[in-house]
Write an enzyme that holds these catalytic residues in place. Sequence first.
Site, PDB file in Angstrom:
ATOM      1  N   HIS A  56      -2.005   9.973  13.338  1.00 37.82           N
ATOM      2  CA  HIS A  56      -3.323  10.104  12.469  1.00 37.82           C
ATOM      3  C   HIS A  56      -4.282  10.933  13.074  1.00 37.82           C
ATOM      4  CE1 HIS A  56      -1.755   5.761  12.673  1.00 37.82           C
ATOM      5  NE2 HIS A  56      -1.954   5.792  11.712  1.00 37.82           N
ATOM      6  N   ASP A  59      -6.048   9.922  15.828  1.00 35.39           N
ATOM      7  CA  ASP A  59      -5.367   9.769  17.239  1.00 35.39           C
ATOM      8  C   ASP A  59      -5.034  10.975  18.197  1.00 35.39           C
ATOM      9  OD1 ASP A  59      -4.243   7.449  15.965  1.00 35.39           O
ATOM     10  OD2 ASP A  59      -2.189   8.323  15.626  1.00 35.39           O
ATOM     11  N   MET A  90       5.465  14.780  10.825  1.00 37.26           N
ATOM     12  CA  MET A  90       4.728  13.955   9.924  1.00 37.26           C
ATOM     13  C   MET A  90       3.300  13.709  10.588  1.00 37.26           C
ATOM     14  SD  MET A  90       3.506  10.585   9.790  1.00 37.26           S
ATOM     15  CE  MET A  90       4.268   9.220   9.998  1.00 37.26           C
ATOM     16  N   GLU A 183       3.732   4.258   1.993  1.00 33.70           N
ATOM     17  CA  GLU A 183       4.077   3.022   2.916  1.00 33.70           C
ATOM     18  C   GLU A 183       3.632   1.970   2.475  1.00 33.70           C
ATOM     19  OE1 GLU A 183       3.767   3.811   7.068  1.00 33.70           O
ATOM     20  OE2 GLU A 183       3.906   1.778   7.658  1.00 33.70           O
ATOM     21  N   LYS A 185       3.125  -2.421   2.578  1.00 35.36           N
ATOM     22  CA  LYS A 185       3.053  -3.411   3.483  1.00 35.36           C
ATOM     23  C   LYS A 185       2.482  -4.593   2.606  1.00 35.36           C
ATOM     24  CE  LYS A 185       1.497  -4.566   8.037  1.00 35.36           C
ATOM     25  NZ  LYS A 185       0.789  -4.211   9.196  1.00 35.36           N
ATOM     26  N   GLU A 219       8.904   0.547   5.958  1.00 37.75           N
ATOM     27  CA  GLU A 219       9.127   0.126   7.354  1.00 37.75           C
ATOM     28  C   GLU A 219       9.870  -1.293   7.512  1.00 37.75           C
ATOM     29  OE1 GLU A 219       5.718   0.493   9.694  1.00 37.75           O
ATOM     30  OE2 GLU A 219       5.935  -1.587  10.221  1.00 37.75           O
ATOM     31  N   HIS A 222       7.595  -4.384   7.508  1.00 34.82           N
ATOM     32  CA  HIS A 222       6.931  -4.641   6.243  1.00 34.82           C
ATOM     33  C   HIS A 222       7.579  -5.539   5.213  1.00 34.82           C
ATOM     34  CE1 HIS A 222       4.064  -1.281   7.592  1.00 34.82           C
ATOM     35  NE2 HIS A 222       4.113  -1.982   8.363  1.00 34.82           N
ATOM     36  N   ASP A 247       9.860   4.347   8.650  1.00 30.00           N
ATOM     37  CA  ASP A 247       9.510   3.729   9.898  1.00 30.00           C
ATOM     38  C   ASP A 247      10.501   2.336  10.551  1.00 30.00           C
ATOM     39  OD1 ASP A 247       7.423   5.188   9.915  1.00 30.00           O
ATOM     40  OD2 ASP A 247       5.839   3.566   9.465  1.00 30.00           O
ATOM     41  N   ASP A 257       2.228  -9.377  12.152  1.00 33.72           N
ATOM     42  CA  ASP A 257       3.135  -8.181  12.266  1.00 33.72           C
ATOM     43  C   ASP A 257       3.483  -7.836  13.665  1.00 33.72           C
ATOM     44  OD1 ASP A 257       3.439  -5.527  11.891  1.00 33.72           O
ATOM     45  OD2 ASP A 257       1.242  -5.007  11.673  1.00 33.72           O
ATOM     46  N   ASP A 259       5.872  -5.555  15.062  1.00 33.58           N
ATOM     47  CA  ASP A 259       6.270  -4.202  15.608  1.00 33.58           C
ATOM     48  C   ASP A 259       7.132  -3.772  16.925  1.00 33.58           C
ATOM     49  OD1 ASP A 259       4.984  -2.711  13.725  1.00 33.58           O
ATOM     50  OD2 ASP A 259       2.870  -2.594  14.663  1.00 33.58           O
ATOM     51  N   ASP A 289       8.015   3.169  14.584  1.00 34.83           N
ATOM     52  CA  ASP A 289       6.707   2.718  14.542  1.00 34.83           C
ATOM     53  C   ASP A 289       6.564   1.268  14.890  1.00 34.83           C
ATOM     54  OD1 ASP A 289       4.022   2.508  13.812  1.00 34.83           O
ATOM     55  OD2 ASP A 289       4.306   2.250  11.707  1.00 34.83           O
TER      56      ASP A 289
HETATM   57  C1  GCO Z   1       0.972  -0.575  10.399  1.00 34.71           C
HETATM   58  C2  GCO Z   1       1.560   0.500   9.770  1.00 34.71           C
HETATM   59  C3  GCO Z   1       1.007   1.729  10.321  1.00 34.71           C
HETATM   60  C4  GCO Z   1       1.416   3.031   9.590  1.00 34.71           C
HETATM   61  C5  GCO Z   1       0.386   4.164   9.971  1.00 34.71           C
HETATM   62  C6  GCO Z   1       1.275   5.609   9.598  1.00 34.71           C
HETATM   63  O1  GCO Z   1       1.575  -1.567  10.357  1.00 34.71           O
HETATM   64  O2  GCO Z   1       0.004  -0.627  11.118  1.00 34.71           O
HETATM   65  O3  GCO Z   1       2.937   0.486   9.914  1.00 34.71           O
HETATM   66  O4  GCO Z   1       1.568   1.786  11.701  1.00 34.71           O
HETATM   67  O5  GCO Z   1       2.754   3.220   9.658  1.00 34.71           O
HETATM   68  O6  GCO Z   1      -0.809   4.187   9.923  1.00 34.71           O
HETATM   69  O7  GCO Z   1       0.675   5.605   8.426  1.00 34.71           O
HETATM   70 MN    MN Z   2       4.315   2.011   9.670  1.00 38.75          MN
HETATM   71 MN    MN Z   3       3.604  -1.501  10.456  1.00 37.47          MN
END
Ligand code: GCO
Ligand code: MN
Ligand code: MN
Length: 389
Positions: A56, A59, A90, A183, A185, A219, A222, A247, A257, A259, A289
């Site tokens: 980002h 970041d 990306m 993307e 979610k 993702e 998600h 992702d 969430d 991850d 991700d």
């Molecule tokens: C989340 C998302 C993020 C995006 C990222 C890239 O659940 O926080 O997956 O990690 O993928 O902001 O756009």
């Molecule tokens: Mn993501």
């Molecule tokens: Mn995510």
Amino acid sequence: MTDQYEPRPEHKFTFGLWTVGNIGRDPFGEPVRQPLSPVELVHLLAEVGAYGVNFHDNDLVPIDATPAERDRIVREFKQALEETGLVVPMATTNLFTDPAFKDGALTSNDPRVRAYALQKTMNAIDLGVELGAKVYVFWGGREGTETDASKDPAGAIKRYREAINFLTEYVIDQGYDLRFALEAKPNEPRGDIFLPTTGAMLAFIETLDHPEMVGVNPEVAHEHMAGLNFVHAVAQAWEAGKLFHIDLNDQAFGRYDQDFRFGAVNLKSAFFLVKFLEDVGYEGSRHFDAHAYRTEDYEGVKDFARGCMRTYLILKEKARQWNEDPEIQALLEEIRADDGSMAAYQGAYSADKAAALRAETFDRVALGQRGLAYERLDQLTVELLLGVR
Ligand code: GCO
Ligand code: MN
Ligand code: MN
């Protein structure tokens, strides 16, 4: 541990700066790891064998950096990329951390916030392109509501469309070689996020001014948060020519969430996902991700990153075995058997075809009695995955 599961550049394994750089803050607890700089994170990723790094805008460049600070940071980052050979496939915009975005960015009710989000995204696109990005991700993390009293959901979609149209024109105007990947979610951080699934994104894309420039970034977590089959979402995107990015992570259904490391929870669906991507010849990044458990120090973060890639490669090898397993393939042949007797009724409609089909007779009872052997097929798959075949 040098073996056939070592990551190589052609595997296109990438991580976001925010993934290995995650400091383990959660809603109940303070960070457990000291932040590393973007340069340190690039070196960490090189050490574990990644191919690329995504980011980002913030970041890399803090939101309040001066132009001189920005230039220094970008220069040092480029140098780290040169030293390690890592690439930036990306980039994306942070439209969710700053309080200005508490009610969304591109769909905010406040026109000043919407305009600021557009400006921030143009700058972040410039930054991404400067570092070589060819895919630009839009994750609308705060584009949603807690109460539907606050926003007109149809109006929000219109705002989103207007913003994406504006930004595709911006990319064309600049002559950039860049495609967008949306993307979806369903929730977190908002109570509900607009366009909550990959399927919803695919429908939205067809309403844009430049649908050819826009695809999706599905993702795992998600779709699993929404209780959906991720492989099916990816397959629909692929079939539509819209799988621009992916992702990878993992997530127990119905939980917060999470991850998690790729393959950490749903090994069987991870297997069918890898098999799908490899079988169809998906050529994009395999982007993880995800982040390490909060229990880990940076050695644990490396274990996490290596684990994502290693599991992918093991599952890729399992997919090859599955495709070559004589018993599995014989079963598939049986399942897909076609003696050609129905060929006259397949394909496009014609009046003659419809008339012939109406005159055909079917043994409905026999059709319903036939066993399909999916139990055997699935058990063979499980045994192959468990390593006893
Ligand atoms: C989340 C998302 C993020 C995006 C990222 C890239 O659940 O926080 O997956 O990690 O993928 O902001 O756009
Ligand atoms: Mn993501
Ligand atoms: Mn995510």
